[in-house]
Design an enzyme around this catalytic site. Structure first.
Site, mmCIF file in Angstrom:
data_model
loop_
_atom_site.group_PDB
_atom_site.id
_atom_site.type_symbol
_atom_site.label_atom_id
_atom_site.label_comp_id
_atom_site.label_asym_id
_atom_site.label_seq_id
_atom_site.Cartn_x
_atom_site.Cartn_y
_atom_site.Cartn_z
ATOM 1 N N LYS A 22 -21.713 -51.247 -44.784
ATOM 2 C CA LYS A 22 -22.198 -51.282 -46.171
ATOM 3 C C LYS A 22 -23.062 -52.520 -46.398
ATOM 4 O O LYS A 22 -24.178 -52.438 -46.905
ATOM 5 C CB LYS A 22 -20.998 -51.311 -47.134
ATOM 6 N N ASN A 23 -22.525 -53.681 -46.020
ATOM 7 C CA ASN A 23 -23.232 -54.918 -46.344
ATOM 8 C C ASN A 23 -24.535 -55.076 -45.567
ATOM 9 O O ASN A 23 -25.465 -55.723 -46.044
ATOM 10 C CB ASN A 23 -22.329 -56.132 -46.109
ATOM 11 N N CYS A 118 -17.957 -61.365 -61.860
ATOM 12 C CA CYS A 118 -17.436 -60.546 -60.780
ATOM 13 C C CYS A 118 -15.954 -60.856 -60.687
ATOM 14 O O CYS A 118 -15.553 -62.012 -60.885
ATOM 15 C CB CYS A 118 -18.169 -60.951 -59.500
ATOM 16 N N ARG A 123 -19.664 -66.447 -58.524
ATOM 17 C CA ARG A 123 -20.778 -65.975 -57.696
ATOM 18 C C ARG A 123 -22.148 -66.275 -58.307
ATOM 19 O O ARG A 123 -22.898 -65.364 -58.675
ATOM 20 C CB ARG A 123 -20.614 -64.481 -57.402
ATOM 21 N N ASP A 308 -13.472 -60.818 -46.584
ATOM 22 C CA ASP A 308 -13.372 -59.388 -46.913
ATOM 23 C C ASP A 308 -12.212 -58.694 -46.188
ATOM 24 O O ASP A 308 -11.975 -57.501 -46.401
ATOM 25 C CB ASP A 308 -14.691 -58.674 -46.585
HETATM 26 C C1 UD1 Z 1 -21.599 -61.215 -48.992
HETATM 27 C C2 UD1 Z 1 -20.913 -59.873 -48.862
HETATM 28 C C3 UD1 Z 1 -19.490 -59.943 -49.402
HETATM 29 C C4 UD1 Z 1 -18.719 -61.085 -48.734
HETATM 30 C C5 UD1 Z 1 -19.494 -62.393 -48.841
HETATM 31 C C6 UD1 Z 1 -18.856 -63.535 -48.071
HETATM 32 C C7 UD1 Z 1 -22.800 -58.373 -49.083
HETATM 33 C C8 UD1 Z 1 -23.477 -57.320 -49.878
HETATM 34 N N1 UD1 Z 1 -21.684 -58.875 -49.603
HETATM 35 O O1 UD1 Z 1 -21.688 -61.497 -50.383
HETATM 36 O O2 UD1 Z 1 -18.847 -58.697 -49.139
HETATM 37 O O3 UD1 Z 1 -17.466 -61.241 -49.352
HETATM 38 O O4 UD1 Z 1 -20.837 -62.215 -48.314
HETATM 39 O O5 UD1 Z 1 -18.703 -63.186 -46.739
HETATM 40 O O6 UD1 Z 1 -23.230 -58.706 -47.993
HETATM 41 N N2 UD1 Z 1 -22.585 -68.875 -53.764
HETATM 42 C C9 UD1 Z 1 -23.084 -69.863 -54.578
HETATM 43 N N3 UD1 Z 1 -24.401 -69.772 -54.957
HETATM 44 C C10 UD1 Z 1 -25.202 -68.748 -54.537
HETATM 45 C C11 UD1 Z 1 -24.673 -67.739 -53.706
HETATM 46 C C12 UD1 Z 1 -23.353 -67.840 -53.331
HETATM 47 O O7 UD1 Z 1 -22.392 -70.801 -54.944
HETATM 48 O O8 UD1 Z 1 -26.377 -68.728 -54.907
HETATM 49 C C13 UD1 Z 1 -21.153 -68.930 -53.366
HETATM 50 C C14 UD1 Z 1 -20.399 -67.700 -53.859
HETATM 51 O O9 UD1 Z 1 -19.981 -67.862 -55.194
HETATM 52 C C15 UD1 Z 1 -19.259 -67.629 -52.891
HETATM 53 C C16 UD1 Z 1 -19.888 -68.137 -51.580
HETATM 54 O O10 UD1 Z 1 -21.067 -68.846 -51.965
HETATM 55 O O11 UD1 Z 1 -18.248 -68.499 -53.285
HETATM 56 C C17 UD1 Z 1 -20.233 -67.034 -50.614
HETATM 57 O O12 UD1 Z 1 -21.174 -66.172 -51.167
HETATM 58 P P1 UD1 Z 1 -22.268 -65.395 -50.317
HETATM 59 O O13 UD1 Z 1 -22.165 -65.746 -48.861
HETATM 60 O O14 UD1 Z 1 -23.580 -65.584 -50.977
HETATM 61 O O15 UD1 Z 1 -21.794 -63.910 -50.525
HETATM 62 P P2 UD1 Z 1 -22.645 -62.644 -50.917
HETATM 63 O O16 UD1 Z 1 -23.925 -62.626 -50.145
HETATM 64 O O17 UD1 Z 1 -22.701 -62.500 -52.381
#
Ligand code: UD1
Length: 421
Positions: A22-23, A118, A123, A308
């Protein structure tokens, strides 16, 4: 709203298919915006999140057709592209933010709604915006939307991320593929889904090196062309289904599973006393009659233990011999399955980012409620090992990430059925 009924009924045995990730698919689909030529993804998972991404891309002017029952997603962005990703779609799925980098690279401007709250944490989007700003974009927040512009186009740059965000890495790499000059992302995320995206971009003509390491270098090109790409195996679905025989006993082969996708997770299963072997068909998981042992788990970015799989691992550890401590370091509010597992007789104490799980001999079936995607499936796994019946409500979360889960688990001998509302 549908619910799922599970009845604990002993060991599970047989083979189970693992779908495309999915991701990975959610990052690959927006890459269609980077080219006017067709992009075809094979091995796509059949999930509601993929339908949401289809609706988003269609709203931007891309054509997306689901072929072969959805296993193939054929996309084309040859027409006029609309730069506005609307709140109505973006709020349904956070991964919608993955159109920001491609829109900016293609059009020089983009207006993308902030996704909003969320269940598992705040996030924010700051890592995405600072990464794109490093490439020369100007981004401001107005009326809940990020307005991004790159006058004169994006320009290659060296950028160090304070945390290896998966989505921000994907946005940076897609945007940098069409930027002028060389871009370097330091402290990049290393997840297999990033490697898969970069492999696809390379097929489209992008020049990307270092995917899978924490330093990715991209030499911008003028245009990208069409490609056909198979989506990588879903390591989270793989880990989830590996836990089914681990919890219930039995022997299950997860077809297409690879150790390299789930190494740290497998390390913990083995410590708990579960045997895992890699063979030509996939990964075979076996548990003999003995009770699993308690293990401590800390979630980390890849190659560490995936956040996850934390909820599903907790379901296993609820019945282990001894006390396990799970530490969640990625999301601030990702233990909402714990109170539901407690309703099933688990003994869990949550303090901030730590959950202490005192193993009990057996869980007991109960009505429980799913709060997010991985929490839902952890409750199903727990129900499979519990005495009596468990009814998991709010399963629309589940349909976001697990295709045909009732059929797949029934194929192993599980008693699981959907109750339509
Ligand atoms: C992706 C996955 C999700 C998984 C996560 C961590 C997809 C579609 N989803 O989510 O299933 O749980 O990786 O492995 O691929 N953060 C910030 N600022 C930002 C972006 C993120 O502070 O701009 C923080 C988030 O709040 C979180 C952490 O970084 O605490 C990890 O987030 P991130 O790696 O960005 O996850 P996603 O890409 O949203």
């Amino acid at each position: 709203m549908d619910s799922i009924l599970v009845r604990g009924n002993g060991p599970l045995n047989g083979d189970i298919e693992i779908a495309g990730a999915k991701n990975a698919c959610l990052a690959l689909m927006p890459a269609t915006l980077l080219s006017e030529e067709p992009l075809t993804l094979t091995n796509a998972p059949r999930l509601s999140d993929i339908k949401t991404m289809t609706a988003l891309l269609a709203s931007l002017g891309a054509e997306v057709s689901a072929l072969q029952d959805g296993k193939v997603q054929a996309m084309s962005s040859h027409g006029e592209i609309n730069p506005v990703a609307d709140y109505d779609i973006v709020r349904k799925m956070r991964a919608s933010n993955l159109v920001l980098g491609p829109l900016l690279a293609r059009l020089g401007h983009a207006v993308v709604s902030l996704p909003g709250g969320c269940a598992i944490g705040a996030r924010p989007m700051d890592l995405h915006t600072t990464a794109l700003e490093a490439l020369g974009a100007e981004i401001e927040l107005k009326d809940g939307y990020l307005h991004a512009t790159a006058k004169g186009g994006l320009k290659g740059a060296v950028h160090h991320m304070r945390f290896p965000s998966v989505g921000a890495t994907e946005n940076f790499v897609m945007a940098a593929s069409l930027a002028k000059g060389t871009s370097v992302l330091e402290n990049a995320a290393r997840e297999p889904e990033i490697v898969d995206l970069c492999d696809c971009l390379i097929k489209m003509g992008a020049q990307v090196e270092g995917a899978g390491s924490s330093r990715i270098e991209i030499q911008g090109v003028d245009r990208l062309h069409g490609a056909t790409h198979p989506v990588v195996t879903d390591r989270i679905e793989l880990g989830t289904f590996m836990l089914a025989p681990a919890i219930c006993g039995g022997e299950v082969t997860c077809l297409g599973g690879k150790l390299s996708l789930v190494e740290s997770f497998v390390g913990k299963l083995e410590q708990a006393g579960i045997s895992v072997s890699e063979n030509a068909r996939g990964l075979t998981v076996k548990r003999n009659g003995e009770r699993v042992k308690a293990v401590d788990v800390v979630t980390e970015p890849f190659p560490g233990f995936p956040t996850d799989l934390q909820a599903q691992m907790m379901a296993l550890l609820c019945t282990a011999e001894g006390t396990s401590v799970l530490e969640e370091t990625i999301f601030e509010n990702r233990f909402m399955h714990a109170p539901e597992l407690i309703r099933m007789g688990a003994q869990i104490e949550v303090h901030g980012g730590h959950a202490t799980v005192h193993g009990v001999g057996k869980l007991k079936g109960a009505p429980v409620m799913a709060t997010d995607l991985r929490a839902s499936v952890s409750l199903i796994l727990a129900g499979l090992a519990a005495e009596g019946e468990t009814v998991v409500s709010r399963v629309y979360h589940l349909d976001r990430g697990y295709e045909f889960i009732e059929q797949k688990l029934s194929g192993l001998g599980a008693h699981i059925e959907r109750i339509k509302s």
